[in-house]
Design a protein around this motif. Structure first.
Motif, PDB file in Angstrom:
ATOM      1  N   ALA A 174       5.955  -0.620   0.594  1.00  0.00           N
ATOM      2  CA  ALA A 174       5.252   0.435  -0.135  1.00  0.00           C
ATOM      3  C   ALA A 174       5.266   0.160  -1.630  1.00  0.00           C
ATOM      4  O   ALA A 174       6.262  -0.308  -2.179  1.00  0.00           O
ATOM      5  CB  ALA A 174       5.895   1.785   0.149  1.00  0.00           C
ATOM      6  N   LEU A 175       4.126   0.456  -2.260  1.00  0.00           N
ATOM      7  CA  LEU A 175       4.036   0.383  -3.715  1.00  0.00           C
ATOM      8  C   LEU A 175       3.097   1.493  -4.174  1.00  0.00           C
ATOM      9  O   LEU A 175       1.916   1.493  -3.825  1.00  0.00           O
ATOM     10  CB  LEU A 175       3.514  -0.980  -4.170  1.00  0.00           C
ATOM     11  CG  LEU A 175       3.702  -1.361  -5.655  1.00  0.00           C
ATOM     12  CD1 LEU A 175       3.336  -2.819  -5.888  1.00  0.00           C
ATOM     13  CD2 LEU A 175       2.916  -0.483  -6.609  1.00  0.00           C
ATOM     14  N   SER A 176       3.635   2.432  -4.931  1.00  0.00           N
ATOM     15  CA  SER A 176       2.837   3.509  -5.517  1.00  0.00           C
ATOM     16  C   SER A 176       2.585   3.165  -6.972  1.00  0.00           C
ATOM     17  O   SER A 176       3.523   3.112  -7.776  1.00  0.00           O
ATOM     18  CB  SER A 176       3.572   4.848  -5.392  1.00  0.00           C
ATOM     19  OG  SER A 176       3.786   5.187  -4.043  1.00  0.00           O
ATOM     20  N   TRP A 177       1.328   2.919  -7.296  1.00  0.00           N
ATOM     21  CA  TRP A 177       0.981   2.467  -8.642  1.00  0.00           C
ATOM     22  C   TRP A 177       1.510   3.435  -9.707  1.00  0.00           C
ATOM     23  O   TRP A 177       1.429   4.649  -9.560  1.00  0.00           O
ATOM     24  CB  TRP A 177      -0.525   2.370  -8.806  1.00  0.00           C
ATOM     25  CG  TRP A 177      -1.190   1.486  -7.815  1.00  0.00           C
ATOM     26  CD1 TRP A 177      -0.608   0.518  -7.035  1.00  0.00           C
ATOM     27  CD2 TRP A 177      -2.574   1.490  -7.473  1.00  0.00           C
ATOM     28  NE1 TRP A 177      -1.544  -0.075  -6.243  1.00  0.00           N
ATOM     29  CE2 TRP A 177      -2.764   0.496  -6.486  1.00  0.00           C
ATOM     30  CE3 TRP A 177      -3.670   2.226  -7.919  1.00  0.00           C
ATOM     31  CZ2 TRP A 177      -3.999   0.221  -5.931  1.00  0.00           C
ATOM     32  CZ3 TRP A 177      -4.916   1.962  -7.373  1.00  0.00           C
ATOM     33  CH2 TRP A 177      -5.077   0.974  -6.388  1.00  0.00           C
TER      34      TRP A 177
ATOM     35  N   ASP B 236       0.877  -1.172   0.000  1.00  0.00           N
ATOM     36  CA  ASP B 236       0.000   0.000   0.000  1.00  0.00           C
ATOM     37  C   ASP B 236       0.910   1.216   0.000  1.00  0.00           C
ATOM     38  O   ASP B 236       2.152   1.084  -0.045  1.00  0.00           O
ATOM     39  CB  ASP B 236      -0.935   0.006   1.219  1.00  0.00           C
ATOM     40  CG  ASP B 236      -2.242   0.771   0.950  1.00  0.00           C
ATOM     41  OD1 ASP B 236      -2.184   1.796   0.233  1.00  0.00           O
ATOM     42  OD2 ASP B 236      -3.292   0.359   1.449  1.00  0.00           O
ATOM     43  N   LEU B 237       0.318   2.398   0.081  1.00  0.00           N
ATOM     44  CA  LEU B 237       1.100   3.620   0.207  1.00  0.00           C
ATOM     45  C   LEU B 237       1.789   3.639   1.568  1.00  0.00           C
ATOM     46  O   LEU B 237       1.330   2.985   2.519  1.00  0.00           O
ATOM     47  CB  LEU B 237       0.201   4.843   0.043  1.00  0.00           C
ATOM     48  CG  LEU B 237      -0.446   4.992  -1.343  1.00  0.00           C
ATOM     49  CD1 LEU B 237      -1.430   6.166  -1.341  1.00  0.00           C
ATOM     50  CD2 LEU B 237       0.612   5.199  -2.419  1.00  0.00           C
ATOM     51  N   PRO B 238       2.898   4.381   1.705  1.00  0.00           N
ATOM     52  CA  PRO B 238       3.668   4.362   2.963  1.00  0.00           C
ATOM     53  C   PRO B 238       2.839   4.655   4.209  1.00  0.00           C
ATOM     54  O   PRO B 238       3.091   4.076   5.268  1.00  0.00           O
ATOM     55  CB  PRO B 238       4.726   5.453   2.723  1.00  0.00           C
ATOM     56  CG  PRO B 238       4.934   5.450   1.246  1.00  0.00           C
ATOM     57  CD  PRO B 238       3.575   5.178   0.661  1.00  0.00           C
ATOM     58  N   VAL B 239       1.835   5.527   4.118  1.00  0.00           N
ATOM     59  CA  VAL B 239       1.058   5.904   5.289  1.00  0.00           C
ATOM     60  C   VAL B 239       0.323   4.719   5.912  1.00  0.00           C
ATOM     61  O   VAL B 239       0.037   4.729   7.113  1.00  0.00           O
ATOM     62  CB  VAL B 239       0.050   7.024   4.925  1.00  0.00           C
ATOM     63  CG1 VAL B 239      -1.036   6.507   3.991  1.00  0.00           C
ATOM     64  CG2 VAL B 239      -0.565   7.645   6.170  1.00  0.00           C
TER      65      VAL B 239
END
Length: 230
Positions: free
Chosen positions: A134-137, A106-109
């Motif tokens: 973390a994975l930012s599409w 998911d996003l870091p948050v």
């Protein structure tokens, strides 16, 4: 649908003294709910007041996907799995309990919440095959492999601006032997149907695998157009 139960009488007591709407103790006292899924009892923390937004709760589409695993007797043993937009991590955690080698993203948050739920629910024998990152599409998806056996997502199709980013990420992660399962509430206001019925089929072979009419939730089974045997 799996019936959640309140985690403890202590939690209920705390909420009566410190009402949730005040938001004063949201980080210290997350909502905790228990679910019985695929023969496993999961304890899931949900930090509603920790600025996580839609990443905080367990969504019905996630529970529907988990129940689909049981109904279909999906075999995750020894399989390489990635969950996108995990939120609480409940889907990826269950896939790990069912034998998968799982990367939960998911996003870091959202990562602290996922990590807490991983530690709450996975025994040591499963911890070695569960990874949270973390994975930012559309941005850093190329840092991940291309050969996952299963790619999972629950209620991740709701922001139209992210649809092209999600498509690019799925294209990278999905190999010829991969199977993608996407479970989603079909929200008209978010053009969810456009994504599944128009955009996704332009790039993948997609079929409706399950529909919960009462909850308006669809599960799609998606494969590469180059999938062997197609």
């Amino acid at each position: 649908m799996a019936a959640p139960t309140v985690a403890s009488d202590v939690e209920v007591g705390l909420e009566s003294v410190f009402p949730r709407e005040l938001g004063l103790f949201a980080d210290a006292f997350p909502a905790e709910t228990r679910y019985r899924l695929c023969g496993h009892e999961l304890s899931i923390a949900q930090y509603h007041g920790a600025h996580l937004g839609v990443a905080a709760p367990v969504w019905e589409a996630a529970l529907t996907l988990c129940e689909y695993f049981e109904a279909q007797k999906l075999n995750f043993w020894g399989k390489k799995v990635i969950e996108l937009g995990a939120g609480t991590g409940i889907v990826g955690i269950l896939a790990s309990l069912l034998g998968g080698d799982v990367t939960i993203t998911d996003l870091p948050v959202a990562l602290k919440q996922i990590e807490e739920n991983v530690h709450r629910n996975l025994p040591m024998k499963c911890m070695a095959r569960a990874r949270v990152c973390a994975l930012s599409w559309g941005l850093d998806h190329k840092e991940f492999p291309k050969n996952y056996d299963f790619i999972l997502g629950a209620d991740i199709v709701y922001l139209k601006d992210t649809y092209p980013l999600l498509i690019r990420t799925l294209q990278h992660l999905c190999g010829a032997q991969s199977t993608i399962y996407l479970s989603s509430k079909m929200r008209q206001e978010h053009s969810t149907e456009f994504f599944f019925e128009t955009l996704l089929p332009m790039h993948f072979t997609s079929k409706l695998a399950f529909r919960d009419e009462a909850e308006n939730i669809n599960i799609y089974e998606v494969t590469s157009k180059n999938n062997i045997g197609q």
